[in-house]
Scaffold this motif. Structure first.
Motif, short mmCIF file in Angstrom:
data_model
loop_
_atom_site.label_atom_id
_atom_site.label_comp_id
_atom_site.label_asym_id
_atom_site.label_seq_id
_atom_site.Cartn_x
_atom_site.Cartn_y
_atom_site.Cartn_z
N VAL A 41 42.45 24.46 41.16
CA VAL A 41 42.21 25.32 43.23
C VAL A 41 40.45 24.38 42.56
O VAL A 41 39.72 24.32 43.95
CB VAL A 41 42.07 26.29 43.05
CG1 VAL A 41 41.12 26.27 43.83
CG2 VAL A 41 43.29 26.70 42.67
N VAL A 42 39.98 24.28 41.55
CA VAL A 42 38.19 23.94 41.52
C VAL A 42 38.24 22.14 42.32
O VAL A 42 37.36 22.19 43.06
CB VAL A 42 37.99 23.85 40.18
CG1 VAL A 42 36.71 23.58 40.01
CG2 VAL A 42 37.87 25.87 40.13
N ILE A 43 38.94 22.04 41.23
CA ILE A 43 39.53 20.08 41.69
C ILE A 43 39.48 19.91 42.99
O ILE A 43 39.18 19.17 43.80
CB ILE A 43 40.28 19.50 40.79
CG1 ILE A 43 40.06 19.59 39.33
CG2 ILE A 43 40.54 18.35 41.35
CD1 ILE A 43 40.48 18.67 38.46
N GLY A 44 40.52 21.01 43.71
CA GLY A 44 40.52 20.36 45.05
C GLY A 44 40.23 20.88 45.38
O GLY A 44 39.30 20.08 47.34
N LEU A 45 39.35 21.64 45.43
CA LEU A 45 38.00 22.37 46.82
C LEU A 45 36.90 21.20 46.41
O LEU A 45 36.15 20.60 47.55
CB LEU A 45 37.91 24.12 46.49
CG LEU A 45 38.76 24.74 46.80
CD1 LEU A 45 37.72 26.07 46.41
CD2 LEU A 45 38.90 24.81 47.97
N GLY A 46 36.18 20.37 45.60
CA GLY A 46 35.37 20.00 45.24
C GLY A 46 35.81 18.81 45.98
O GLY A 46 34.55 18.36 47.09
N LEU A 47 37.20 18.16 46.30
CA LEU A 47 37.22 17.69 46.46
C LEU A 47 37.74 17.52 48.39
O LEU A 47 36.96 16.60 49.22
CB LEU A 47 39.23 16.56 45.87
CG LEU A 47 38.98 16.52 44.60
CD1 LEU A 47 40.33 15.54 44.31
CD2 LEU A 47 38.28 14.72 44.64
N LEU A 48 38.27 18.61 48.35
CA LEU A 48 37.04 18.69 50.21
C LEU A 48 36.37 19.06 50.77
O LEU A 48 35.74 18.19 51.65
CB LEU A 48 38.49 20.54 50.34
CG LEU A 48 38.20 20.75 51.65
CD1 LEU A 48 38.88 19.69 52.63
CD2 LEU A 48 38.52 22.00 52.20
N SER A 49 35.41 19.32 49.43
CA SER A 49 33.87 19.56 50.44
C SER A 49 33.10 17.86 50.10
O SER A 49 32.92 17.70 51.26
CB SER A 49 33.00 19.98 48.79
OG SER A 49 33.02 19.71 47.15
N ARG A 50 33.95 17.38 49.40
CA ARG A 50 33.23 15.44 49.01
C ARG A 50 34.15 15.28 50.31
O ARG A 50 33.21 14.90 50.88
CB ARG A 50 33.81 14.84 47.75
CG ARG A 50 32.10 15.09 46.56
CD ARG A 50 33.09 14.74 45.94
NE ARG A 50 32.76 15.07 44.60
CZ ARG A 50 32.01 14.19 43.75
NH1 ARG A 50 31.79 12.76 44.26
NH2 ARG A 50 31.39 13.87 42.83
N LEU A 51 34.86 15.02 51.15
CA LEU A 51 35.98 14.65 52.06
C LEU A 51 35.01 15.10 53.41
O LEU A 51 34.47 14.59 53.84
CB LEU A 51 37.10 15.22 52.17
CG LEU A 51 37.92 14.77 53.38
CD1 LEU A 51 37.85 12.97 53.57
CD2 LEU A 51 39.16 15.75 53.53
N LEU A 52 34.91 16.41 52.98
CA LEU A 52 33.88 16.69 54.57
C LEU A 52 32.35 16.58 54.41
O LEU A 52 32.06 16.31 55.90
CB LEU A 52 33.97 18.65 54.51
CG LEU A 52 35.47 19.51 55.07
CD1 LEU A 52 35.14 20.90 54.56
CD2 LEU A 52 35.95 18.90 56.19
#
Length: 57
Positions: A41-52
Motif C-alpha cells: 500500500v505504501v509503495i503503491g501510494l508513493g508511485l501514485l503520488s509520483r505519477l500525479l
C-alpha cells in the motif's frame, strides 16, 4: 488470576462467553502478511503520488 467478580456475576459472564455467537474460530495472526500488505500500500501510494506530480507539473 482470581476473578474480582462475585460468583453469580462470573457465572453470567461465563455463560455469555460460551454462547455460540461468541465462539467464532479465527485464523492465526500472520504479522508477515500484514507487513507485506502495508508495504504494498505504501509503495503503491508513493508511485501514485509520483505519477500525479508528473502529470501536474
Amino acid at each position: 488470576m482470581p476473578s474480582r467478580l462475585k460468583p453469580e456475576d462470573q457465572q453470567r459472564v461465563d455463560e455469555y462467553l460460551r454462547a455460540p455467537q461468541h465462539q467464532v474460530e479465527r485464523q492465526p495472526f500472520r504479522p508477515w502478511l500484514l507487513l507485506l500488505v502495508v508495504l504494498v500500500v505504501v509503495i503503491g501510494l508513493g508511485l501514485l503520488s509520483r505519477l500525479l506530480s508528473r502529470l501536474v507539473l
